[in-house]
Design a protein around this motif. Structure first.
Motif, short mmCIF file in Angstrom:
data_model
loop_
_atom_site.label_atom_id
_atom_site.label_comp_id
_atom_site.label_asym_id
_atom_site.label_seq_id
_atom_site.Cartn_x
_atom_site.Cartn_y
_atom_site.Cartn_z
N ARG A 214 -2.52 -27.07 22.42
CA ARG A 214 -1.83 -26.24 20.98
C ARG A 214 -1.01 -24.99 21.73
N GLU A 217 -0.48 -19.05 18.69
CA GLU A 217 -0.04 -18.70 17.18
C GLU A 217 0.14 -17.24 16.94
N ASN A 231 3.30 -27.72 17.27
CA ASN A 231 1.74 -27.92 17.27
C ASN A 231 1.55 -29.03 16.38
#
Length: 458
Positions: A214, A217, A231
């Motif tokens: 991922r 964030e 993602n």
């Protein structure tokens, strides 16, 4: 460069805009400064005119004279560009030493211009003894003289131009340094502003190399919508690959039983005397089994390719050569290894074993006596060459041998899958696989793979 480099485009636009603004500002400032310098010259001339008026005297014979020299020494040298002239009502005249006896300051009515000066005082732009000049005319009637006196005092325009040249050079240097500082600030601002994108780029490389699944964030909110979408796409792709692997395995398992039944039916047809039908059925069953094995191997490899795996070439070669030397059809071949075998490549160990194993299997089948494996450490990749001393592969067949089920000699053992699987595994790891002539007269299969830690180069 500018069409592909976002930072360069932003810096170029900033530099152009800064240059235009500073050029316009410099031009405007130069005009304003010139007006200030001209006004300063005019006021200096007016002060000198007042000073000169106080110095005008008449001697006993009523002849005009100046009590002393003016405070500004530039009125003394000949043709210095600073001049004065005093004229009485009867025409008697006294000149500054800079004018000499053969020069004078004259003015016509159309040369006089208005200015913010006291009464009886006027400005004029005239052609002086040494070029265009600015002149102040003052008419007064001192009580000590008992008659009007006209004072003309001027300075060459070149003095203003010389002053402006110096000021313009200073202004240009100052604005140039300011432009450099502003472009540097713009570069720092762009570099700092693009830093999250660079971090995002490195994170994408990590995802591609398998270090993570991922993107981070904690990036700025302006690019978070893009990060969220990426993602989501990564998660969907991983799920799709997993489902494809499961479906491929299930599909292969489901087909094997019907194929076994069809193969048995072919055997019964052959036993009953229908050999032609049995042969067709048997050949198609074999081809279907071959394709199933190929696609199953391909699906398994695609689940781990580019997933951050790595393998030591030496370990893989040692394992494969030991296996061939003991159990494989090529156990009577002599395997030789050249080069730096301790290199680590960006490839799963099992996949590299399958890859090199298929290349060695092909070389061992065709070699008369020797198989040589050489490893070259390049800048960002590793070149593995597997050579044999066999008959070689004709140039017209070097692309075809990578097709599924292709066999150049049916008398040789094999299924025709080895090189096809090797080609697909190589492409999954962004590598290259091709064939050249061997130094020993046979074929040389060349495999190029990325080194571990360099996901951007192949």
């Amino acid at each position: 460069m500018f069409s592909r480099n976002f930072r360069a485009r932003m810096i170029a636009v900033a530099a152009i805009w800064i240059s235009i603004v500073l050029f316009a500002s410099g031009l405007g400032l130069s005009i304003v400064i010139r007006r200030v310098v001209e006004a300063h010259f005019d006021h200096d001339l007016l002060d000198h005119a007042r000073e000169l008026a106080d110095l005008v005297e008449l001697d006993a014979a009523q002849r005009l004279f100046i009590a002393r020299n003016l405070s500004d020494p530039r009125f003394s040298p000949a043709r210095s560009g600073m001049y004065w002239q005093v004229i009485l009502q009867n025409g008697e005249t006294v000149r500054s030493p800079s004018l000499q006896d053969d020069l004078s300051l004259s003015v016509t009515p159309d040369q006089t211009r208005e200015g913010s000066l006291p009464p009886s005082t006027a400005l004029a732009n005239v052609e002086g003894p040494t070029g265009p000049m600015r002149m102040v005319r003052n008419i007064s009637e001192p009580s000590r003289l008992g008659q009007p006196v006209e004072i003309r005092i001027g300075a060459d325009e070149r003095l203003i131009s010389d002053e402006m040249e110096h000021l313009n050079l200073t202004l240009m240097a100052t604005l140039g340094l300011l432009a450099l500082a502003m472009v540097g600030t713009a570069y720092a601002q762009v570099a700092y502003g693009l830093r999250p994108l660079q971090r995002m780029s490195r994170a994408i490389v990590d995802v591609r190399s398998g270090k993570t699944t991922r993107l981070p964030e904690d990036l700025p909110e302006e690019i978070m919508p893009l990060v969220t979408e990426l993602n989501g796409m990564i998660t969907a792709n991983l799920s799709m690959v997993d489902r494809a692997r499961v479906l491929a395995g299930s599909f292969a398992h489901a087909l094997k039983t019907p194929l076994a039944i069809l193969d048995e039916e072919a055997a019964r047809l052959k036993a009953s005397g229908q050999e032609s039908h049995a042969q067709i059925l048997s050949e198609q069953c074999s081809r279907m089994a071959l394709l199933i094995d190929y696609q199953t191997a391909r699906a398994k490899a695609s689940t781990i390719a580019n997933a951050g795996a790595f393998a030591v070439v030496a370990d893989v070669l040692r394992s494969i050569i030991n296996t061939y030397s003991q159990f494989s059809p090529g156990h009577d071949r002599r395997f030789e290894v050249e080069g730096a075998t301790d290199i680590v490549v960006a490839c799963d160990t099992n996949d590299l074993t399958e890859l090199i194993g298929n290349l060695l299997d092909n070389a061992a089948k065709w070699a008369r006596d020797r198989v040589v494996i050489s490893i070259e450490d390049l800048d960002s990749s590793v070149l593995i060459t597997v050579e044999d001393d066999g008959p070689g592969i004709p140039a017209e067949h070097r692309m075809r041998v990578f097709d599924v089920g292709t066999r150049l000699d049916d008398a040789k053992p094999g299924t025709g899958l080895g090189l096809a699987i090797a080609r697909d595994l190589t492409s999954l790891y962004d590598g290259r696989l091709w064939i050249e002539d061997s130094r020993m007269g046979g074929a040389a299969l060349k495999l190029s793979l990325r080194k571990k830690g360099d996901p951007s180069s192949s």
